[in-house]
Design a protein around this motif. Structure first.
Motif, PDB file in Angstrom:
ATOM      1  N   LEU A  32     -22.876   0.510  -0.525  1.00  0.00           N
ATOM      2  CA  LEU A  32     -24.151   0.850  -0.168  1.00  0.00           C
ATOM      3  C   LEU A  32     -25.026  -0.108  -0.784  1.00  0.00           C
ATOM      4  CD1 LEU A  32     -24.466   4.529  -1.083  1.00  0.00           C
ATOM      5  CD2 LEU A  32     -24.316   3.690   1.272  1.00  0.00           C
ATOM      6  N   GLU A  33     -24.818  -0.859  -1.786  1.00  0.00           N
ATOM      7  CA  GLU A  33     -25.530  -1.895  -2.244  1.00  0.00           C
ATOM      8  C   GLU A  33     -25.264  -3.184  -1.560  1.00  0.00           C
ATOM      9  OE1 GLU A  33     -28.492  -3.674  -4.445  1.00  0.00           O
ATOM     10  OE2 GLU A  33     -27.766  -1.612  -4.695  1.00  0.00           O
ATOM     11  N   ALA A  34     -24.102  -3.305  -1.078  1.00  0.00           N
ATOM     12  CA  ALA A  34     -23.909  -4.600  -0.120  1.00  0.00           C
ATOM     13  C   ALA A  34     -24.661  -4.385   1.197  1.00  0.00           C
ATOM     14  CB  ALA A  34     -22.363  -4.586  -0.019  1.00  0.00           C
ATOM     15  N   GLY A  35     -24.736  -3.118   1.658  1.00  0.00           N
ATOM     16  CA  GLY A  35     -25.316  -2.862   2.936  1.00  0.00           C
ATOM     17  C   GLY A  35     -27.058  -3.001   2.891  1.00  0.00           C
ATOM     18  N   LYS A  36     -27.500  -2.693   1.770  1.00  0.00           N
ATOM     19  CA  LYS A  36     -28.871  -2.631   1.468  1.00  0.00           C
ATOM     20  C   LYS A  36     -29.318  -4.197   1.163  1.00  0.00           C
ATOM     21  CE  LYS A  36     -32.275  -1.577  -2.283  1.00  0.00           C
ATOM     22  NZ  LYS A  36     -32.590  -0.976  -3.375  1.00  0.00           N
ATOM     23  N   LYS A  37     -28.454  -5.019   0.707  1.00  0.00           N
ATOM     24  CA  LYS A  37     -28.653  -6.436   0.521  1.00  0.00           C
ATOM     25  C   LYS A  37     -28.763  -7.040   1.856  1.00  0.00           C
ATOM     26  CE  LYS A  37     -26.767 -10.703  -1.677  1.00  0.00           C
ATOM     27  NZ  LYS A  37     -25.927 -11.155  -2.650  1.00  0.00           N
ATOM     28  N   ILE A  38     -27.975  -6.767   2.585  1.00  0.00           N
ATOM     29  CA  ILE A  38     -27.666  -7.437   4.038  1.00  0.00           C
ATOM     30  C   ILE A  38     -28.989  -6.762   4.646  1.00  0.00           C
ATOM     31  CG2 ILE A  38     -26.664  -7.279   6.126  1.00  0.00           C
ATOM     32  CD1 ILE A  38     -24.101  -7.036   4.711  1.00  0.00           C
ATOM     33  N   ALA A  39     -29.473  -5.666   4.639  1.00  0.00           N
ATOM     34  CA  ALA A  39     -30.475  -4.906   5.660  1.00  0.00           C
ATOM     35  C   ALA A  39     -31.896  -5.961   4.883  1.00  0.00           C
ATOM     36  CB  ALA A  39     -30.480  -3.698   5.101  1.00  0.00           C
ATOM     37  N   PHE A  40     -31.826  -5.902   3.903  1.00  0.00           N
ATOM     38  CA  PHE A  40     -33.288  -6.690   3.010  1.00  0.00           C
ATOM     39  C   PHE A  40     -33.143  -8.218   3.296  1.00  0.00           C
ATOM     40  CE2 PHE A  40     -34.631  -3.100   0.069  1.00  0.00           C
ATOM     41  CZ  PHE A  40     -34.688  -2.311   1.243  1.00  0.00           C
ATOM     42  N   ASP A  41     -32.066  -8.800   3.641  1.00  0.00           N
ATOM     43  CA  ASP A  41     -32.064 -10.318   3.597  1.00  0.00           C
ATOM     44  C   ASP A  41     -32.576 -10.747   5.095  1.00  0.00           C
ATOM     45  OD1 ASP A  41     -30.983 -12.759   3.875  1.00  0.00           O
ATOM     46  OD2 ASP A  41     -29.002 -12.629   3.242  1.00  0.00           O
ATOM     47  N   ARG A  42     -33.646 -11.469   4.845  1.00  0.00           N
ATOM     48  CA  ARG A  42     -34.486 -11.977   5.781  1.00  0.00           C
ATOM     49  C   ARG A  42     -33.697 -13.196   6.916  1.00  0.00           C
ATOM     50  NH1 ARG A  42     -39.078  -8.950   6.505  1.00  0.00           N
ATOM     51  NH2 ARG A  42     -39.605  -8.605   4.473  1.00  0.00           N
ATOM     52  N   ALA A  43     -32.409 -13.636   6.456  1.00  0.00           N
ATOM     53  CA  ALA A  43     -31.607 -14.473   6.924  1.00  0.00           C
ATOM     54  C   ALA A  43     -30.292 -13.789   7.671  1.00  0.00           C
ATOM     55  CB  ALA A  43     -31.184 -15.534   6.395  1.00  0.00           C
ATOM     56  N   LYS A  44     -30.146 -12.405   7.473  1.00  0.00           N
ATOM     57  CA  LYS A  44     -28.989 -11.489   8.089  1.00  0.00           C
ATOM     58  C   LYS A  44     -29.443 -10.514   8.697  1.00  0.00           C
ATOM     59  CE  LYS A  44     -24.849 -12.696   6.998  1.00  0.00           C
ATOM     60  NZ  LYS A  44     -23.999 -12.886   8.030  1.00  0.00           N
ATOM     61  N   GLY A  45     -29.546  -9.168   8.248  1.00  0.00           N
ATOM     62  CA  GLY A  45     -29.888  -8.059   8.894  1.00  0.00           C
ATOM     63  C   GLY A  45     -31.173  -8.035   9.235  1.00  0.00           C
ATOM     64  N   ASN A  46     -32.358  -8.334   8.487  1.00  0.00           N
ATOM     65  CA  ASN A  46     -33.646  -8.607   8.445  1.00  0.00           C
ATOM     66  C   ASN A  46     -34.337  -7.283   8.978  1.00  0.00           C
ATOM     67  OD1 ASN A  46     -36.044  -9.978   8.354  1.00  0.00           O
ATOM     68  ND2 ASN A  46     -35.868 -10.952  10.484  1.00  0.00           N
ATOM     69  N   CYS A  47     -33.738  -6.254   8.697  1.00  0.00           N
ATOM     70  CA  CYS A  47     -34.210  -4.904   9.175  1.00  0.00           C
ATOM     71  C   CYS A  47     -35.717  -4.613   8.599  1.00  0.00           C
ATOM     72  CB  CYS A  47     -33.440  -3.894   8.354  1.00  0.00           C
ATOM     73  SG  CYS A  47     -31.557  -3.746   8.868  1.00  0.00           S
ATOM     74  N   LEU A  48     -36.094  -5.261   7.618  1.00  0.00           N
ATOM     75  CA  LEU A  48     -37.525  -5.182   7.081  1.00  0.00           C
ATOM     76  C   LEU A  48     -38.459  -5.879   8.026  1.00  0.00           C
ATOM     77  CD1 LEU A  48     -37.007  -5.509   3.225  1.00  0.00           C
ATOM     78  CD2 LEU A  48     -37.742  -3.656   4.607  1.00  0.00           C
ATOM     79  N   ALA A  49     -37.942  -6.671   8.965  1.00  0.00           N
ATOM     80  CA  ALA A  49     -38.956  -7.457   9.746  1.00  0.00           C
ATOM     81  C   ALA A  49     -39.608  -6.341  10.786  1.00  0.00           C
ATOM     82  CB  ALA A  49     -38.156  -8.190  10.726  1.00  0.00           C
ATOM     83  N   CYS A  50     -38.820  -5.309  11.075  1.00  0.00           N
ATOM     84  CA  CYS A  50     -39.484  -4.191  11.917  1.00  0.00           C
ATOM     85  C   CYS A  50     -39.682  -2.957  11.293  1.00  0.00           C
ATOM     86  CB  CYS A  50     -38.767  -4.109  13.189  1.00  0.00           C
ATOM     87  SG  CYS A  50     -38.636  -5.791  14.153  1.00  0.00           S
ATOM     88  N   HIS A  51     -38.805  -2.351  10.321  1.00  0.00           N
ATOM     89  CA  HIS A  51     -38.745  -1.027   9.785  1.00  0.00           C
ATOM     90  C   HIS A  51     -39.032  -1.052   8.475  1.00  0.00           C
ATOM     91  CE1 HIS A  51     -36.007   0.328  12.973  1.00  0.00           C
ATOM     92  NE2 HIS A  51     -35.274  -0.948  13.041  1.00  0.00           N
TER      93      HIS A  51
END
Length: 119
Positions: A32-51
């Motif tokens: 879960l921590e690894a998934g959070k890190k990817i989701a929050f990473d602006r160069a990877k998942g970048n989910c925070l750009a939209c969500h």
């Protein structure tokens, strides 16, 4: 087999099962921590750009907030498919197809899916 041997055997089995559950829970937390890190990473998942995601900084507002995900996606495979390629369900989606465009690896998609599903 004596009763003592059987009892010790049962105790050892129970301890082994319990320790396996603890290890499994710790591994789950790490995933879960690894998934959070990817989701929050602006160069990877970048989910925070939209969500909006609880705990994220400078969250986007152009896509739905990611909360109550187990209720919204009771079938985690559908959530994974959405992350892999949102345009399959909605051709007009602006969400990047993380898997189809190889933005994230299959393992990273699994980790992000586990994290998002936990919200």
């Amino acid at each position: 087999m004596t009763k003592l041997t059987q009892r010790l055997g049962n105790t050892a089995t129970a301890l082994a099962l319990c320790s396996g559950l603890v290890f499994s829970a710790q591994a789950g937390a790490a995933d879960l921590e690894a998934g959070k890190k990817i989701a929050f990473d602006r160069a990877k998942g970048n989910c925070l750009a939209c969500h909006h995601i609880e705990g994220g900084k400078v969250a986007g507002t152009i896509a739905p907030p990611l909360l109550a995900m187990k209720a919204r996606f009771p079938d985690k495979a559908k959530l994974r498919a959405q992350i892999w390629d949102a345009t399959a369900a909605n051709p007009n989606s602006i969400m990047p197809p993380m898997g189809r465009h190889r933005i994230l690896s299959e393992k990273e998609i699994d980790q992000v899916t586990d994290f998002i599903h936990s919200l």
